[in-house]
Design a protein around this motif. Structure first.
Motif, short mmCIF file in Angstrom:
data_model
loop_
_atom_site.label_atom_id
_atom_site.label_comp_id
_atom_site.label_asym_id
_atom_site.label_seq_id
_atom_site.Cartn_x
_atom_site.Cartn_y
_atom_site.Cartn_z
N UNK A 1 -3.31 17.05 57.66
CA UNK A 1 -3.76 18.13 56.80
C UNK A 1 -2.62 18.99 56.24
N UNK A 2 -2.55 19.04 54.92
CA UNK A 2 -1.60 19.96 54.28
C UNK A 2 -2.34 21.27 54.07
N UNK A 3 -1.95 22.34 54.80
CA UNK A 3 -2.69 23.60 54.64
C UNK A 3 -2.55 24.16 53.23
N UNK A 4 -1.45 23.83 52.56
CA UNK A 4 -1.25 24.32 51.19
C UNK A 4 -2.22 23.61 50.23
N UNK B 1 -9.58 27.21 46.83
CA UNK B 1 -9.46 28.27 45.84
C UNK B 1 -10.02 27.79 44.49
N UNK B 2 -9.64 26.57 44.10
CA UNK B 2 -10.11 26.00 42.83
C UNK B 2 -11.65 25.94 42.83
N UNK B 3 -12.22 25.48 43.96
CA UNK B 3 -13.68 25.33 44.02
C UNK B 3 -14.39 26.68 44.03
N UNK C 1 -13.32 29.35 42.65
CA UNK C 1 -13.24 29.86 41.28
C UNK C 1 -14.26 29.21 40.36
N UNK C 2 -14.64 27.96 40.70
CA UNK C 2 -15.67 27.29 39.89
C UNK C 2 -17.08 27.70 40.31
N UNK C 3 -17.16 28.54 41.35
CA UNK C 3 -18.48 29.03 41.77
C UNK C 3 -19.09 28.26 42.94
N UNK C 4 -18.32 27.36 43.57
CA UNK C 4 -18.83 26.66 44.75
C UNK C 4 -18.39 27.44 45.98
N UNK C 5 -19.32 28.04 46.69
CA UNK C 5 -18.94 28.88 47.84
C UNK C 5 -18.93 28.01 49.09
N UNK C 6 -17.76 27.50 49.38
CA UNK C 6 -17.69 26.49 50.45
C UNK C 6 -16.87 26.97 51.64
#
Ligand code: GDP
Ligand code: IMO
Ligand code: MG
Length: 431
Positions: free
Chosen positions: A75-78, A85-87, A89-94
């Protein structure tokens, strides 16, 4: 409906796993990544919008689904931070529905630098990796010097481990690869914001999954890469560094084989491969241009052109037994629209011994040349078709012939990138 479904690739990756995971995920279920890392690129098309996921499990874009990145993943934490963050911003609350294993080895910048430096040194013999640090991160795991996700919760432990491992990496960077040194304090500084971000997601995911199985919730295991990129079963050394075949689930999650109720193998209606290595049915002609153009065959992670070829039944049969597949899902059928004839590789000829071979050892794959069966193509459009009976007869015969040659049922056909472009034939019902 089956409880726990495995969805994995039967070729060299990019078979369309992400789309099918998304299609088959239902409310209140769990979606689990068990191997690989952000070398994966899984594309979803939802309401005409394209989203590429690298680490976040594909079904998570549906409401009320829980996502787990188990310890088999590096896993790359970055990369995770950027993707979540991208998701968001697209409105997917994950963010509060995603959990990562405390035992996942981290990919940090020295792994990436090592991956790239090694490929450069190999020159023409390079493997063609994604340059994401996957190989070096798995090497550290096997040599028992990984920094684990759980270490992110204790800066002191993290610093001590980082300083020690960097000694080893810096020695190689300087004396062998002619690369600049790295300093643990710089890495800690860069990590601080992502440590905050990851903190609450870090869990004992093995225990979570054990409870999920006990409570009889549905689980989808989302494979990354494909069977012939598996480090044990693939075209070694032109492979990735994890077990992308079904065995990776047991070691990568802690869920045992009796809980895998259905194993679905995703197969493109033709073949592709990114990166180097043997590819018996590879094409270099106008058909390559057709598949490349209509299939948009460019890597979802690196943007590289994917090599293309005809469907290879010899390897597909091998993938079926390697993974104990229950059935196949045939994707990208629509990409074959408009081809006058379509070939299927049914056996090989060994160019050294001239023998006809149906069960080649992977060791000798580079000596194999395909023997083809030729089928008439179809001129009608299949894109977006949702019923088997609406496919042209030639397409139905092609599908049936694959079932016959592999002795395995095809349960789903994908006729386009969108969730809705799907034909359900057996076992599954649309959600
Ligand atoms: P994965 O890595 O296995 O999830 O596959 P990728 O997402 O890397 O590559 C598959 C590509 O094919 C993506 O661009 C998908 O949007 C697209 N795709 C998936 N299924 C179909 C299909 O049935 N037809 C077409 N034309 N495209 C598809
Ligand atoms: P998904 O999950 C296709 C390939 C690379 C290279 C080899 C080793 O989207 O199907 P690595 O960076 O893993 O050390 O590279 O594996 N590869 C993939 N090819 N799809 C993928 O993932 C891949 N992940 C790695 O191109 O040949
Ligand atoms: Mg992909």
């Amino acid at each position: 409906m089956n409880k726990n479904i495995v969805i994995l690739g039967t070729q060299w990756g990019d078979e369309g796993k992400g789309k099918i995971v998304d299609v088959l995920t239902s409310k209140n279920s769990y979606v689990v990544r068990y191997q690989g890392g952000h070398n994966a690129g899984h594309t979803l098309v939802i309401d005409g919008k394209k989203i590429v996921l690298h680490l976040v499990p594909s079904g998570l874009l549906r409401d009320d689904v829980i996502g787990i990145i188990a310890h088999g993943v590096v896993l790359s934490p970055f990369a995770l931070f950027q993707e979540v963050d991208m998701l968001e911003n697209l409105g997917f609350h994950i963010k509060n529905r995603l959990f990562i294993s405390d035992m996942s080895p981290l990919i940090l910048k020295y792994h990436v630098a090592m991956d790239i430096a090694r490929e450069k040194k190999l020159g023409l013999n390079a493997l063609g990796t994604t340059g994401r640090g996957i190989g070096p991160a798995y090497e550290d795991k096997i040599s028992r010097c990984s920094i684990l996700c759980g270490d992110l919760k204790d800066i002191k432990i993290l610093s001590v481990k980082l300083e020690k491992i960097l000694d080893y990496y810096n020695h190689q960077f300087i004396s062998f690869y002619n690369q600049p040194m790295m300093y643990y304090k710089d890495i800690i500084k860069e990590l601080l914001p992502v440590i905050d971000f990851c903190h609450d997601m870090i869990q004992d995911t093995t225990d979570m999954l054990h409870n999920t199985v006990k409570n009889r919730k549905n689980i989808i295991f989302e494979g990354a890469q494909g069977s012939f990129l598996d480090v044990d079963h693939g075209t070694y050394p032109y492979v990735t560094s994890s077990n992308s075949t079904v065995g990776g689930i047991m070691t990568g999650t802690g869920v045992g084989p009796k809980h895998l109720d259905y194993i679905l193998g995703i197969t493109k209606a033709y073949s592709t491969r990114v990166g180097n290595g043997p590819f018996p049915t590879e094409l270099f002609d106008d058909v390559d241009k057709h598949l490349s153009y209509y299939g948009h065959e460019f890597g979802s992670t690196t943007g590289r052109k994917r090599r293309t070829g005809w469907l290879d039944i010899v390897l597909l049969c091998r993938a079926i037994y390697l993974n104990s597949l229950s059935s196949l899902c045939l994707t990208k059928l629509d990409v074959l629209d408009g081809l006058k004839e379509i070939k299927i590789c049914i056996a090989y000829k060994n160019i050294q011994t001239l023998e006809v071979i149906k069960y080649p050892s992977m060791y000798h794959l580079q000596n194999m040349r395909p023997i083809y069966e030729t089928h008439p193509g179809w001129m009608q459009k299949t894109k977006g078709v949702t019923k088997l009976k609406d496919l042209p007869n030639e397409a139905q015969r092609y599908i049936h012939r694959i079932e016959e040659l592999t002795n395995t049922p095809i349960s789903i056909i994908s006729t386009g990138p969108d969730r809705l472009h799907t034909i359900f034939i057996k076992d599954f019902t649309p959600i």
